[in-house]
Each structure stands twice: as C-alpha cells, then as structure tokens.
Design a protein around this motif. Structure first.
Motif, PDB file in Angstrom:
ATOM      1  N   ALA A 197       7.675  20.622  -1.007  1.00 17.55           N
ATOM      2  CA  ALA A 197       7.587  20.000  -2.323  1.00 17.55           C
ATOM      3  C   ALA A 197       8.926  19.353  -2.623  1.00 17.55           C
ATOM      4  CB  ALA A 197       7.233  21.022  -3.402  1.00 17.55           C
ATOM      5  N   ALA A 198       8.903  18.105  -3.079  1.00 18.51           N
ATOM      6  CA  ALA A 198      10.133  17.356  -3.339  1.00 18.51           C
ATOM      7  C   ALA A 198      10.565  17.522  -4.788  1.00 18.51           C
ATOM      8  CB  ALA A 198       9.925  15.879  -3.037  1.00 18.51           C
ATOM      9  N   GLY A 199      11.890  17.560  -4.985  1.00 17.71           N
ATOM     10  CA  GLY A 199      12.461  17.506  -6.311  1.00 17.71           C
ATOM     11  C   GLY A 199      13.028  16.115  -6.506  1.00 17.71           C
ATOM     12  N   ALA A 200      12.447  15.317  -7.431  1.00 20.10           N
ATOM     13  CA  ALA A 200      12.763  13.897  -7.554  1.00 20.10           C
ATOM     14  C   ALA A 200      12.383  13.201  -6.235  1.00 20.10           C
ATOM     15  CB  ALA A 200      14.222  13.672  -7.921  1.00 20.10           C
ATOM     16  N   PHE A 201      12.869  11.988  -5.993  1.00 23.01           N
ATOM     17  CA  PHE A 201      12.535  11.290  -4.750  1.00 23.01           C
ATOM     18  C   PHE A 201      13.245  11.953  -3.576  1.00 23.01           C
ATOM     19  CE2 PHE A 201      13.895   8.079  -1.602  1.00 23.01           C
ATOM     20  CZ  PHE A 201      12.638   7.776  -1.081  1.00 23.01           C
ATOM     21  N   SER A 202      12.516  12.158  -2.489  1.00 20.82           N
ATOM     22  CA  SER A 202      13.071  12.799  -1.295  1.00 20.82           C
ATOM     23  C   SER A 202      12.823  11.920  -0.077  1.00 20.82           C
ATOM     24  CB  SER A 202      12.418  14.168  -1.068  1.00 20.82           C
ATOM     25  OG  SER A 202      12.709  14.667   0.232  1.00 20.82           O
ATOM     26  N   ALA A 203      13.867  11.755   0.743  1.00 24.60           N
ATOM     27  CA  ALA A 203      13.745  11.073   2.031  1.00 24.60           C
ATOM     28  C   ALA A 203      14.317  11.984   3.101  1.00 24.60           C
ATOM     29  CB  ALA A 203      14.482   9.738   2.015  1.00 24.60           C
ATOM     30  N   SER A 204      13.597  12.138   4.188  1.00 23.49           N
ATOM     31  CA  SER A 204      14.100  12.967   5.286  1.00 23.49           C
ATOM     32  C   SER A 204      13.748  12.319   6.620  1.00 23.49           C
ATOM     33  CB  SER A 204      13.523  14.382   5.221  1.00 23.49           C
ATOM     34  OG  SER A 204      12.107  14.360   5.222  1.00 23.49           O
ATOM     35  N   GLU A 206       0.821  -1.207   0.000  1.00 19.13           N
ATOM     36  CA  GLU A 206       0.000   0.000   0.000  1.00 19.13           C
ATOM     37  C   GLU A 206       0.856   1.259   0.000  1.00 19.13           C
ATOM     38  OE1 GLU A 206      -3.936  -1.478   2.534  1.00 19.13           O
ATOM     39  OE2 GLU A 206      -2.884   0.374   3.058  1.00 19.13           O
ATOM     40  N   ALA A 207       1.918   1.251   0.799  1.00 16.98           N
ATOM     41  CA  ALA A 207       2.783   2.423   0.900  1.00 16.98           C
ATOM     42  C   ALA A 207       3.496   2.702  -0.420  1.00 16.98           C
ATOM     43  CB  ALA A 207       3.790   2.231   2.022  1.00 16.98           C
ATOM     44  N   ALA A 208       3.985   1.643  -1.055  1.00 20.43           N
ATOM     45  CA  ALA A 208       4.673   1.810  -2.332  1.00 20.43           C
ATOM     46  C   ALA A 208       3.724   2.354  -3.395  1.00 20.43           C
ATOM     47  CB  ALA A 208       5.283   0.488  -2.774  1.00 20.43           C
ATOM     48  N   GLN A 209       2.493   1.872  -3.398  1.00 18.44           N
ATOM     49  CA  GLN A 209       1.511   2.360  -4.367  1.00 18.44           C
ATOM     50  C   GLN A 209       1.166   3.821  -4.105  1.00 18.44           C
ATOM     51  OE1 GLN A 209       0.119   0.690  -7.159  1.00 18.44           O
ATOM     52  NE2 GLN A 209      -0.393   2.840  -7.525  1.00 18.44           N
ATOM     53  N   SER A 210       1.021   4.164  -2.831  1.00 16.90           N
ATOM     54  CA  SER A 210       0.713   5.547  -2.473  1.00 16.90           C
ATOM     55  C   SER A 210       1.832   6.489  -2.915  1.00 16.90           C
ATOM     56  CB  SER A 210       0.488   5.651  -0.959  1.00 16.90           C
ATOM     57  OG  SER A 210       0.043   6.931  -0.605  1.00 16.90           O
ATOM     58  N   LEU A 211       3.068   6.050  -2.712  1.00 16.86           N
ATOM     59  CA  LEU A 211       4.215   6.854  -3.137  1.00 16.86           C
ATOM     60  C   LEU A 211       4.208   7.018  -4.658  1.00 16.86           C
ATOM     61  CD1 LEU A 211       6.655   8.158  -1.627  1.00 16.86           C
ATOM     62  CD2 LEU A 211       7.971   6.125  -2.234  1.00 16.86           C
ATOM     63  N   THR A 215       2.908  11.790  -0.152  1.00 15.67           N
ATOM     64  CA  THR A 215       4.031  11.783   0.780  1.00 15.67           C
ATOM     65  C   THR A 215       3.727  10.786   1.897  1.00 15.67           C
ATOM     66  OG1 THR A 215       4.868  14.001   0.351  1.00 15.67           O
ATOM     67  CG2 THR A 215       5.185  13.147   2.576  1.00 15.67           C
ATOM     68  N   ILE A 216       4.695   9.952   2.226  1.00 12.91           N
ATOM     69  CA  ILE A 216       4.539   8.935   3.268  1.00 12.91           C
ATOM     70  C   ILE A 216       5.208   9.416   4.546  1.00 12.91           C
ATOM     71  CG2 ILE A 216       4.924   6.522   3.886  1.00 12.91           C
ATOM     72  CD1 ILE A 216       3.167   6.955   1.400  1.00 12.91           C
ATOM     73  N   MET A 217       4.487   9.338   5.652  1.00 10.54           N
ATOM     74  CA  MET A 217       5.029   9.699   6.954  1.00 10.54           C
ATOM     75  C   MET A 217       5.005   8.484   7.869  1.00 10.54           C
ATOM     76  SD  MET A 217       6.350  12.171   8.767  1.00 10.54           S
ATOM     77  CE  MET A 217       5.817  13.670   7.935  1.00 10.54           C
ATOM     78  N   VAL A 218       6.179   8.113   8.395  1.00 10.01           N
ATOM     79  CA  VAL A 218       6.314   6.997   9.328  1.00 10.01           C
ATOM     80  C   VAL A 218       6.482   7.590  10.722  1.00 10.01           C
ATOM     81  CG1 VAL A 218       7.640   4.953   9.938  1.00 10.01           C
ATOM     82  CG2 VAL A 218       7.412   5.625   7.526  1.00 10.01           C
ATOM     83  N   ASP A 219       5.528   7.314  11.610  1.00  2.00           N
ATOM     84  CA  ASP A 219       5.518   7.979  12.910  1.00  2.00           C
ATOM     85  C   ASP A 219       6.589   7.481  13.872  1.00  2.00           C
ATOM     86  OD1 ASP A 219       3.506   9.590  12.080  1.00  2.00           O
ATOM     87  OD2 ASP A 219       1.962   8.789  13.409  1.00  2.00           O
ATOM     88  N   ASP A 220       7.031   6.232  13.735  1.00  4.34           N
ATOM     89  CA  ASP A 220       8.082   5.703  14.608  1.00  4.34           C
ATOM     90  C   ASP A 220       9.070   4.931  13.740  1.00  4.34           C
ATOM     91  OD1 ASP A 220       9.750   4.679  16.495  1.00  4.34           O
ATOM     92  OD2 ASP A 220       8.219   3.534  17.574  1.00  4.34           O
ATOM     93  N   LEU A 240       8.889  10.317   3.247  1.00  4.62           N
ATOM     94  CA  LEU A 240       9.269   9.945   1.889  1.00  4.62           C
ATOM     95  C   LEU A 240       8.326  10.633   0.913  1.00  4.62           C
ATOM     96  CD1 LEU A 240       9.651   6.078   2.421  1.00  4.62           C
ATOM     97  CD2 LEU A 240      11.464   7.797   2.534  1.00  4.62           C
ATOM     98  N   SER A 241       8.882  11.307  -0.097  1.00  6.80           N
ATOM     99  CA  SER A 241       8.060  12.007  -1.081  1.00  6.80           C
ATOM    100  C   SER A 241       8.562  11.717  -2.490  1.00  6.80           C
ATOM    101  CB  SER A 241       8.099  13.529  -0.857  1.00  6.80           C
ATOM    102  OG  SER A 241       7.538  13.898   0.372  1.00  6.80           O
ATOM    103  N   PRO A 242       7.648  11.509  -3.442  1.00  8.14           N
ATOM    104  CA  PRO A 242       8.057  11.380  -4.838  1.00  8.14           C
ATOM    105  C   PRO A 242       8.275  12.766  -5.443  1.00  8.14           C
ATOM    106  CG  PRO A 242       5.699  11.227  -4.697  1.00  8.14           C
ATOM    107  CD  PRO A 242       6.199  11.377  -3.275  1.00  8.14           C
ATOM    108  N   ASN A 243       8.716  12.812  -6.668  1.00  7.96           N
ATOM    109  CA  ASN A 243       8.914  14.085  -7.348  1.00  7.96           C
ATOM    110  C   ASN A 243       7.613  14.890  -7.348  1.00  7.96           C
ATOM    111  OD1 ASN A 243      10.009  16.134  -8.905  1.00  7.96           O
ATOM    112  ND2 ASN A 243       9.608  15.110 -10.838  1.00  7.96           N
ATOM    113  N   GLY A 244       7.676  16.111  -6.807  1.00  9.66           N
ATOM    114  CA  GLY A 244       6.499  16.965  -6.740  1.00  9.66           C
ATOM    115  C   GLY A 244       5.631  16.725  -5.526  1.00  9.66           C
TER     116      GLY A 244
END
Length: 307
Positions: A219-226, A84-89, A94-99, A131-135
């Motif tokens: 807003a992410a430029g290309a794939f972004s992880a923080s 589900e997370a991969a499809q959403s991305l 944008t995916i947020m993991v709380d822990d 985690l965010s995809p481009n845009g």
C-alpha cells in the motif's frame, strides 16, 4: 573471468551493483528470507527526479507490457498508452511496467552485473517499474521469481511473510484465485492462504528482497515509485531433465532456480555440486548431462560423473 553477454555495454565499477554487494550476500543464500537495506539516493537520479507523467510518457507501449493492478475486485488489465496509464493511476490502480530498462541505464547495467555475480544469464533478469497513487498497491500474492524492490519516490508499506510459503514455486498465485493444476500438484491448500505478515516500510533509498514463494501485499503513502530487478533463472529440471519436467517439478530441489550455472569460480562449483546431487538421485540417470547445460558446467559435471 565472468561470462560476457553480447549486446550489453559494460563500464567499470557500476556504483549501484557495488552498493548491493556491500550489504547483500550475492549467492543463493540471498533468497533465504526477505532482507532490507539502504542505498545512496543519488545513484538513481534518472528515476527519482521524474514525475509519474514524465515516466509514463517515456514508455513505448508497443514494445513493453504495461499493466494496471486493480484491487477491487482483484484483477489485472493491460494498458496501451500513456493516457490510459495516467487515467488508471488517477483511478487508484498500481501500474507495473514489465521492461523499464531504457528508463534507467544505471539500473540495467547494475542488473547485468548482479546477474554475473549470481551466475545467471542476463536474459534471466528484468528491470521493472511500479507506480502507485496514495492508497494504491497490490493484493496478497506470491511470485515465481526472486526480486529486488528499490523505493525511488514516496513511501510504500509492505506486508510480507517471514519466509517463503511455497518452496521454489514455478507458478505465481494470488489470494482467492483458483490455483493452476500445476501449482496444485506441489502446494498444499494451507500454503495458498496468506499467513501472518510482517510490516516493512520503504522510503526513498530503501530496498527489500522478496524471494519467490513469499506472500506479500503493498500500500502506497502518497505517490510511490519503485524500481524492481526480477531474477528468474530456469529451474534445475529445465536444464538437467527437461523431458522429465512434470514428475520433477513436484520436488522442490528440482524446481530450484539454477543460480551459479552460468557463473565462474565458487558459484559455478556450487552449482555443479548441486547438479551432481540431483542427477545422482534421479533413478539411474546420473550419467546423463543434457545439452542445455552450459559448457563450463557440463565439463565439471562430466568430470564428477566419470571420476
């Protein structure tokens, strides 16, 4: 001696916490306004080297909340599996993991050390992952906690207000949403509209502090992880006058986070001074110290209130 938190493994001189200490004031002034800085990239190699698919596969979806931030229309959805997370991305969310502490022991350890230096409980800190995809990104909002945002991969453009719009909020808020009755009790309508925002671009190794109440969107430029370290100590009212919560929360100083209350040395003394000022101005309750107050702070307060 700094407080010991049972269940946490401590090692000497965590490099990441040391680096933050070099460039940030590790006291309550840290959250006066957003700040940026840079870290050595190699300090978080356990996260910078992994792909999005690898990070999502390492999560336990039954034990941590994983959410998708959807921009149009603005909404948040809970995700229950790596698929589900991969499809959403892939759909642009944008995916947020709380822990995400188990993904990076280095980051969790550093969060614990930063908590100690700020004089708050380890439980008040959380390690999160975005985690965010481009845009992809998040819609305009402000949070009810302080955060340290560390860019791991890709580029993320932030739009952020120069100072907090709402002083010490205990409620989060997203633009265009009806505010909660609690938030309406202390925030003006003008504060609930995003002001002009400054642009900050984060690349790997750069970080940004985001104080509670600060408007921001990304807003992410290309794939972004923080990576995110969230700091959420309880407000002073919860420690000193929990029975007076509704009345006190309308006053910004009572809503302020109790940094230093679990600390030592100068941090503890500063916390005691602030607690004494709050109690002394609170309608004849100056002689009352609530049992929820940590013992070292109780001792300092009792000394000041009886002297």
């Amino acid at each position: 001696m700094p407080p010991h938190h049972p269940g946490r493994t401590r090692t000497a001189a965590p490099d990441l916490a040391t680096e933050f200490g070099r460039v940030l004031p590790l006291d309550s002034s840290l959250w006066a306004h957003p700040r940026t800085g840079e870290l050595p990239a190699e300090l978080l190699e356990d996260l910078t080297a992994a792909t999005a698919e690898e990070l999502l596969a390492r999560l336990d979806y039954t034990r941590t909340r994983v959410r998708a931030f959807i921009q149009d229309p603005p909404m948040v959805a809970t995700l229950h599996s790596a698929k589900e997370a991969a499809q959403s991305l892939q759909d642009g969310d944008t995916i947020m993991v709380d822990d995400a502490a188990h993904l990076s022991p280095t980051l969790r350890q550093s969060a614990d050390v930063l908590c100690e230096r700020l004089g708050i409980q380890s439980e008040s800190c959380a390690v999160k992952l975005s985690l965010s995809p481009n845009g992809g990104g998040v819609f305009p909002h402000f949070d009810q906690y302080d955060s340290l945002q560390i860019q791991l991969q890709g580029t993320k453009t932030w739009q952020v207000s120069a100072t907090p719009a709402v002083a010490n909020p205990v409620d989060a808020y997203a633009s265009g949403v009806s505010p909660s009755p609690s938030l309406s009790g202390y925030a003006e309508a003008e504060q609930l509209r995003p002001p002009a925002l400054d642009e900050v671009v984060l690349v790997p190794g750069r970080f940004l502090t985001v104080p509670r109440g600060t408007w921001h969107q990304t807003a992410a430029g290309a794939f972004s992880a923080s990576a995110i370290i969230r700091f959420a100590p309880p407000p002073w009212v919860n420690l000193l006058q929990p029975e007076n919560h509704e009345a006190a929360r309308t006053q910004a100083r009572w809503r302020a986070p109790a940094y230093g209350a679990w600390g030592a040395g100068a941090a503890l003394q500063a916390a005691a001074d602030e607690a004494h000022r709050l109690l002394a101005a609170s309608s004849g309750r100056a002689g009352h110290v609530h049992p929820a107050v940590p013992e070292p702070l109780q001792r300092l307060l009792n000394e000041s209130l009886t002297s």
